[in-house]
Design a protein around this motif. Structure first.
Motif, PDB file in Angstrom:
ATOM      1  N   ILE A 163       0.887  -1.400  -0.043  1.00  0.00           N
ATOM      2  CA  ILE A 163      -0.025   0.193  -0.189  1.00  0.00           C
ATOM      3  C   ILE A 163       1.210   1.646  -0.402  1.00  0.00           C
ATOM      4  CG2 ILE A 163      -1.340   0.898   1.004  1.00  0.00           C
ATOM      5  CD1 ILE A 163      -2.766  -1.607   2.767  1.00  0.00           C
ATOM      6  N   LYS A 164       0.616   2.205  -0.770  1.00  0.00           N
ATOM      7  CA  LYS A 164       1.141   3.612  -0.493  1.00  0.00           C
ATOM      8  C   LYS A 164       0.785   4.548   0.001  1.00  0.00           C
ATOM      9  CE  LYS A 164       1.684   5.568  -4.666  1.00  0.00           C
ATOM     10  NZ  LYS A 164       1.251   7.139  -6.040  1.00  0.00           N
ATOM     11  N   VAL A 165       2.031   4.446   1.285  1.00  0.00           N
ATOM     12  CA  VAL A 165       1.938   5.461   2.310  1.00  0.00           C
ATOM     13  C   VAL A 165       2.297   7.075   1.951  1.00  0.00           C
ATOM     14  CG1 VAL A 165       1.348   2.946   3.936  1.00  0.00           C
ATOM     15  CG2 VAL A 165       3.512   4.394   3.939  1.00  0.00           C
ATOM     16  N   ASP A 166       2.816   7.213   1.664  1.00  0.00           N
ATOM     17  CA  ASP A 166       3.629   8.141   1.368  1.00  0.00           C
ATOM     18  C   ASP A 166       4.294   8.463  -0.295  1.00  0.00           C
ATOM     19  OD1 ASP A 166       4.286  10.901   2.764  1.00  0.00           O
ATOM     20  OD2 ASP A 166       5.900  10.087   1.997  1.00  0.00           O
ATOM     21  N   ASN A 167       4.342  10.145  -0.127  1.00  0.00           N
ATOM     22  CA  ASN A 167       4.543  10.225  -1.583  1.00  0.00           C
ATOM     23  C   ASN A 167       4.824  12.010  -2.173  1.00  0.00           C
ATOM     24  OD1 ASN A 167       5.027  10.129  -4.474  1.00  0.00           O
ATOM     25  ND2 ASN A 167       3.192  11.174  -4.902  1.00  0.00           N
ATOM     26  N   THR A 168       6.493  11.814  -1.718  1.00  0.00           N
ATOM     27  CA  THR A 168       6.868  13.078  -1.097  1.00  0.00           C
ATOM     28  C   THR A 168       7.193  14.408  -2.732  1.00  0.00           C
ATOM     29  OG1 THR A 168       7.572  12.776   1.610  1.00  0.00           O
ATOM     30  CG2 THR A 168       8.277  14.532   0.185  1.00  0.00           C
ATOM     31  N   LYS A 169       7.422  15.522  -2.408  1.00  0.00           N
ATOM     32  CA  LYS A 169       7.915  15.956  -3.569  1.00  0.00           C
ATOM     33  C   LYS A 169       8.682  17.193  -2.982  1.00  0.00           C
ATOM     34  CE  LYS A 169       5.387  13.584  -7.175  1.00  0.00           C
ATOM     35  NZ  LYS A 169       4.556  14.050  -8.649  1.00  0.00           N
ATOM     36  N   GLU A 170       9.563  17.400  -3.906  1.00  0.00           N
ATOM     37  CA  GLU A 170      10.504  18.269  -3.381  1.00  0.00           C
ATOM     38  C   GLU A 170      10.801  19.651  -4.394  1.00  0.00           C
ATOM     39  OE1 GLU A 170      12.731  21.308   0.094  1.00  0.00           O
ATOM     40  OE2 GLU A 170      11.629  19.561   0.452  1.00  0.00           O
ATOM     41  N   MET A 171      11.088  20.509  -5.215  1.00  0.00           N
ATOM     42  CA  MET A 171      11.391  20.986  -5.685  1.00  0.00           C
ATOM     43  C   MET A 171      12.534  21.851  -5.288  1.00  0.00           C
ATOM     44  SD  MET A 171      12.228  22.771  -8.740  1.00  0.00           S
ATOM     45  CE  MET A 171      10.718  22.476  -9.641  1.00  0.00           C
ATOM     46  N   LEU A 172      14.022  21.343  -5.423  1.00  0.00           N
ATOM     47  CA  LEU A 172      14.986  21.452  -5.439  1.00  0.00           C
ATOM     48  C   LEU A 172      15.530  23.378  -5.706  1.00  0.00           C
ATOM     49  CD1 LEU A 172      17.241  18.561  -4.631  1.00  0.00           C
ATOM     50  CD2 LEU A 172      15.414  19.799  -3.261  1.00  0.00           C
ATOM     51  N   GLY A 173      15.539  23.666  -6.857  1.00  0.00           N
ATOM     52  CA  GLY A 173      15.411  24.705  -7.807  1.00  0.00           C
ATOM     53  C   GLY A 173      16.353  24.295  -8.952  1.00  0.00           C
ATOM     54  N   THR A 174      17.135  25.341  -9.638  1.00  0.00           N
ATOM     55  CA  THR A 174      17.794  25.402 -10.992  1.00  0.00           C
ATOM     56  C   THR A 174      19.172  26.382 -10.552  1.00  0.00           C
ATOM     57  OG1 THR A 174      16.007  26.093 -12.600  1.00  0.00           O
ATOM     58  CG2 THR A 174      18.552  26.899 -13.093  1.00  0.00           C
ATOM     59  N   PHE A 175      20.409  24.928 -11.008  1.00  0.00           N
ATOM     60  CA  PHE A 175      21.640  25.234 -10.375  1.00  0.00           C
ATOM     61  C   PHE A 175      22.697  25.435 -11.944  1.00  0.00           C
ATOM     62  CE2 PHE A 175      18.876  22.834  -7.662  1.00  0.00           C
ATOM     63  CZ  PHE A 175      19.028  23.726  -5.988  1.00  0.00           C
ATOM     64  N   SER A 176      23.909  26.191 -11.448  1.00  0.00           N
ATOM     65  CA  SER A 176      24.625  26.240 -12.371  1.00  0.00           C
ATOM     66  C   SER A 176      25.744  25.222 -12.246  1.00  0.00           C
ATOM     67  CB  SER A 176      25.283  27.552 -12.720  1.00  0.00           C
ATOM     68  OG  SER A 176      25.903  28.191 -11.354  1.00  0.00           O
ATOM     69  N   PRO A 177      26.605  25.017 -13.246  1.00  0.00           N
ATOM     70  CA  PRO A 177      27.815  24.223 -12.629  1.00  0.00           C
ATOM     71  C   PRO A 177      28.891  24.907 -11.946  1.00  0.00           C
ATOM     72  CG  PRO A 177      27.701  24.875 -15.185  1.00  0.00           C
ATOM     73  CD  PRO A 177      26.689  25.457 -14.516  1.00  0.00           C
ATOM     74  N   GLN A 178      29.589  24.453 -10.470  1.00  0.00           N
ATOM     75  CA  GLN A 178      30.987  24.350 -10.184  1.00  0.00           C
ATOM     76  C   GLN A 178      31.170  23.666  -9.450  1.00  0.00           C
ATOM     77  OE1 GLN A 178      28.436  26.997  -7.085  1.00  0.00           O
ATOM     78  NE2 GLN A 178      28.788  25.312  -5.526  1.00  0.00           N
ATOM     79  N   VAL A 179      32.881  24.113  -9.120  1.00  0.00           N
ATOM     80  CA  VAL A 179      33.508  23.082  -8.168  1.00  0.00           C
ATOM     81  C   VAL A 179      32.887  22.750  -7.551  1.00  0.00           C
ATOM     82  CG1 VAL A 179      35.530  22.641  -7.543  1.00  0.00           C
ATOM     83  CG2 VAL A 179      35.354  23.746  -9.927  1.00  0.00           C
ATOM     84  N   GLU A 180      32.266  23.386  -6.342  1.00  0.00           N
ATOM     85  CA  GLU A 180      32.154  23.163  -4.538  1.00  0.00           C
ATOM     86  C   GLU A 180      30.797  22.334  -4.934  1.00  0.00           C
ATOM     87  OE1 GLU A 180      34.100  23.475  -2.321  1.00  0.00           O
ATOM     88  OE2 GLU A 180      35.956  23.272  -3.542  1.00  0.00           O
ATOM     89  N   PRO A 181      30.661  21.514  -4.249  1.00  0.00           N
ATOM     90  CA  PRO A 181      28.861  20.547  -4.513  1.00  0.00           C
ATOM     91  C   PRO A 181      27.759  21.635  -3.559  1.00  0.00           C
ATOM     92  CG  PRO A 181      30.687  19.362  -2.558  1.00  0.00           C
ATOM     93  CD  PRO A 181      31.395  20.437  -3.069  1.00  0.00           C
TER      94      PRO A 181
END
Length: 231
Positions: A163-181
């Motif tokens: 039985i499906k008990v949860d369905n979570t979605k979250e928009m993280l955004g738009t990201f440019s490439p960079q050296v640091e994570p």
């Protein structure tokens, strides 16, 4: 990974048939992992199709900077988005590359639980265990290479006894490439508690962008128990 959704009403008495003193057996786990691959697949695909945004053809960062270069407001917006990215070092790659580096489960008063990400996308056995009625949050780090990734979002679907008990979605955004994570921490949640909440679950986590490109999909099993497991 929100689970505070009235599990006892969803599950009824089916819990008696699957929960033992020490959780599920390996055979049960295999059956559950096979089951999650087929449950709600058509429904989930329909949801993703509805959310997909047509953005038009991709182009390289250099090409994007050349576009509308005479428009002062657009030029400043692009420079703000890209920050200190060295355009010359990126090259002419069209497709962005997003790599999720790590998952961690944070809970007050406890050392962060670091979860290794398997290359094949299917951790063996139970990936982690949570204590019932405990506060926790999910934190992950990821890197972006080559090009801008637009509309990166996280989704997590959880099943218990089919039985499906949860369905979570979250928009993280738009990201440019960079050296640091980049680092993102989800909001704090509380695990459900009680007899019907304890036991084994299967879940599917995805990271997808606005083009519908999936950068990571993990199918896994986890437990909710009376207490934390020793670290």
């Amino acid at each position: 990974m929100s689970l505070d959704i009235g599990l006892s009403q969803k599950l009824g008495l089916e819990e008696n048939s699957i929960e033992g003193k020490d959780g599920i057996t390996e055979e049960m786990l295999c059956r559950k992992m096979n089951m999650v691959n087929s449950i709600d697949t058509e429904e989930e695909n329909d949801e993703e199709d509805d959310e997909k945004i047509e953005l038009g053809p991709q182009c390289t960062l250099k090409a994007q900077l050349e576009k509308d270069k005479d428009d002062e407001s657009l030029r400043k917006w692009k420079e703000q988005l890209l920050g200190t990215v060295d355009i010359e070092s990126i090259g002419e790659t069209v497709d962005p590359e997003v790599k999720v580096l790590s998952f961690a489960i944070k809970s007050p008063g406890r050392t962060d639980m670091i979860l290794p990400i398997p290359n094949e996308g299917k951790p063996k056995g139970v990936w982690f265990s949570l204590k019932e009625g405990s506060r926790y949050s999910l934190k992950f780090t990821f890197e972006v290479r080559n090009n801008i990734v637009s509309g990166l979002r996280y989704s997590n679907t959880v099943w218990k006894t089919g039985i499906k008990v949860d369905n979570t979605k979250e928009m993280l955004g738009t990201f440019s490439p960079q050296v640091e994570p980049y680092t993102h921490e989800m909001g704090e949640e509380i695990t459900p508690s009680g007899f019907f909440a304890r036991g084994s679950y299967v879940a599917r986590t995805k990271f997808v962008d606005d083009d519908g490109k999936c950068y990571l999909e993990i199918n896994y099993a986890f437990d909710i128990r009376k207490d934390w497991q020793p670290i």
